[in-house]
Design an enzyme around this catalytic site. Sequence first.
Site, PDB file in Angstrom:
ATOM      1  N   THR A  77       0.856  -1.197   0.000  1.00 35.47           N
ATOM      2  CA  THR A  77       0.000   0.000   0.000  1.00 35.47           C
ATOM      3  C   THR A  77       0.891   1.245   0.000  1.00 35.47           C
ATOM      4  O   THR A  77       2.106   1.156   0.194  1.00 35.47           O
ATOM      5  CB  THR A  77      -0.915  -0.012   1.239  1.00 35.47           C
ATOM      6  OG1 THR A  77      -0.115  -0.268   2.394  1.00 35.47           O
ATOM      7  CG2 THR A  77      -1.979  -1.072   1.125  1.00 35.47           C
ATOM      8  N   SER A 101      -5.939  -3.214  -2.183  1.00 36.50           N
ATOM      9  CA  SER A 101      -5.496  -2.603  -0.918  1.00 36.50           C
ATOM     10  C   SER A 101      -5.716  -3.600   0.216  1.00 36.50           C
ATOM     11  O   SER A 101      -5.103  -3.499   1.275  1.00 36.50           O
ATOM     12  CB  SER A 101      -6.268  -1.316  -0.642  1.00 36.50           C
ATOM     13  OG  SER A 101      -7.642  -1.599  -0.458  1.00 36.50           O
ATOM     14  N   ASN A 102      -6.589  -4.583  -0.034  1.00 34.50           N
ATOM     15  CA  ASN A 102      -6.825  -5.623   0.962  1.00 34.50           C
ATOM     16  C   ASN A 102      -7.293  -6.886   0.245  1.00 34.50           C
ATOM     17  O   ASN A 102      -8.316  -6.863  -0.433  1.00 34.50           O
ATOM     18  CB  ASN A 102      -7.878  -5.148   1.969  1.00 34.50           C
ATOM     19  CG  ASN A 102      -7.837  -5.998   3.210  1.00 34.50           C
ATOM     20  OD1 ASN A 102      -7.869  -7.223   3.108  1.00 34.50           O
ATOM     21  ND2 ASN A 102      -7.748  -5.379   4.361  1.00 34.50           N
ATOM     22  N   HIS A 135      -3.915  -0.708  13.361  1.00 31.50           N
ATOM     23  CA  HIS A 135      -2.927  -1.663  12.848  1.00 31.50           C
ATOM     24  C   HIS A 135      -1.738  -1.745  13.793  1.00 31.50           C
ATOM     25  O   HIS A 135      -1.530  -0.860  14.617  1.00 31.50           O
ATOM     26  CB  HIS A 135      -2.431  -1.239  11.461  1.00 31.50           C
ATOM     27  CG  HIS A 135      -3.393  -1.570  10.370  1.00 31.50           C
ATOM     28  ND1 HIS A 135      -4.383  -0.707   9.980  1.00 31.50           N
ATOM     29  CD2 HIS A 135      -3.526  -2.686   9.601  1.00 31.50           C
ATOM     30  CE1 HIS A 135      -5.086  -1.263   9.008  1.00 31.50           C
ATOM     31  NE2 HIS A 135      -4.594  -2.475   8.763  1.00 31.50           N
ATOM     32  N   HIS A 136      -0.906  -2.761  13.565  1.00 35.14           N
ATOM     33  CA  HIS A 136       0.332  -2.960  14.326  1.00 35.14           C
ATOM     34  C   HIS A 136       1.289  -1.772  14.153  1.00 35.14           C
ATOM     35  O   HIS A 136       1.196  -1.018  13.179  1.00 35.14           O
ATOM     36  CB  HIS A 136       1.011  -4.250  13.857  1.00 35.14           C
ATOM     37  CG  HIS A 136       1.211  -4.306  12.366  1.00 35.14           C
ATOM     38  ND1 HIS A 136       2.302  -3.738  11.757  1.00 35.14           N
ATOM     39  CD2 HIS A 136       0.437  -4.813  11.370  1.00 35.14           C
ATOM     40  CE1 HIS A 136       2.208  -3.909  10.448  1.00 35.14           C
ATOM     41  NE2 HIS A 136       1.077  -4.560  10.184  1.00 35.14           N
ATOM     42  N   LYS A 139       3.477  -0.769  10.831  1.00 31.19           N
ATOM     43  CA  LYS A 139       2.894  -0.308   9.565  1.00 31.19           C
ATOM     44  C   LYS A 139       3.434   1.076   9.217  1.00 31.19           C
ATOM     45  O   LYS A 139       3.443   1.980  10.043  1.00 31.19           O
ATOM     46  CB  LYS A 139       1.354  -0.291   9.676  1.00 31.19           C
ATOM     47  CG  LYS A 139       0.691  -0.003   8.349  1.00 31.19           C
ATOM     48  CD  LYS A 139      -0.777  -0.345   8.371  1.00 31.19           C
ATOM     49  CE  LYS A 139      -1.453   0.014   7.062  1.00 31.19           C
ATOM     50  NZ  LYS A 139      -0.878  -0.626   5.882  1.00 31.19           N
TER      51      LYS A 139
END
Length: 238
Positions: A77, A101-102, A135-136, A139
């Site tokens: 991304t 994107s996913n 998110h983690h 990222k």
Amino acid sequence: MKIALIGYGKMGKTIEQIALKRGHQIVSIIDINNPEDFNSDAFRGADVAIEFTTPATAFNNYMKCFEANVPVVSGTTGWLEHITEIKEKCEKEGKTFFYASNFSIGVNIFFALNKYLAKIMNRFPSYDVKMEEVHHIHKLDAPSGTAITLAEEILENMERKDRWTLESPEKPTDIAIHAIREGEVPGIHKVTYDSDVDYITIEHHAKSREGFALGAVIAAEYACGKKGFLGMEDMLKF
Ligand SMILES: NC(=O)c1ccc[n+]([C@@H]2O[C@H](COP(=O)([O-])OP(=O)(O)OC[C@H]3O[C@@H](n4cnc5c(N)ncnc54)[C@H](O)[C@@H]3O)[C@@H](O)[C@H]2O)c1
């Protein structure tokens, strides 16, 4: 299928496991220290390359795949400023490029729900819309590519909004996206419609990276033998 992996990080490794389970071969693995392998016979002989690297490196990797005439499936991304050039390469030079994107099938069902809800909410201005993604901490980009897709699909279907903003909205026509980075969260996306009397939230929680990796391998199976700029909508045909 003979698969080349570009990027052997968290996603690359999960994709390798799933591809092997589905009976594919991994013929080449290219990470930051061996770019010379783009010129190897093993890479050039791959049926498809699956690319999960970084926003800054993805575009150059796509060009290397195009030079070698290897179809590319990418989930990296944060590189979308180059999308017109990639689409042109596909249209004018017959290259194959699949981007999502996913890649999670569940998230793509969520995208369909999001569009449907935005169409309904277009008629109910007492509801304002806002978004959150978690998110983690590793990222690199914010908001997530998935959050951008969700926001753009709302913008296409809701006349009272005209752009998305990261964090605080400046105008009532903005959709604010709150991006949170914590722990090892694989991905949470929420879209909330808030009125004076109630709120409605739809949300998707990824339990692990496996859903993304499986979707990417299924996309590689789909892209093999096809030409052009492809995406999940072509594959899932909702
Ligand atoms: N589309 C999706 O479904 C989806 C799902 C998860 C992650 N992502 C995205 O995928 C990307 C990768 O995620 P990750 O969690 O695997 O990250 P990661 O940091 O674990 O792995 C990235 C890998 O790319 C390698 N790399 C860096 N520069 C490179 C180069 N020039 N050539 C080849 N390899 C290079 C790094 O050394 C690392 O091994 C991110 O952009 C992330 O946002 C997308």
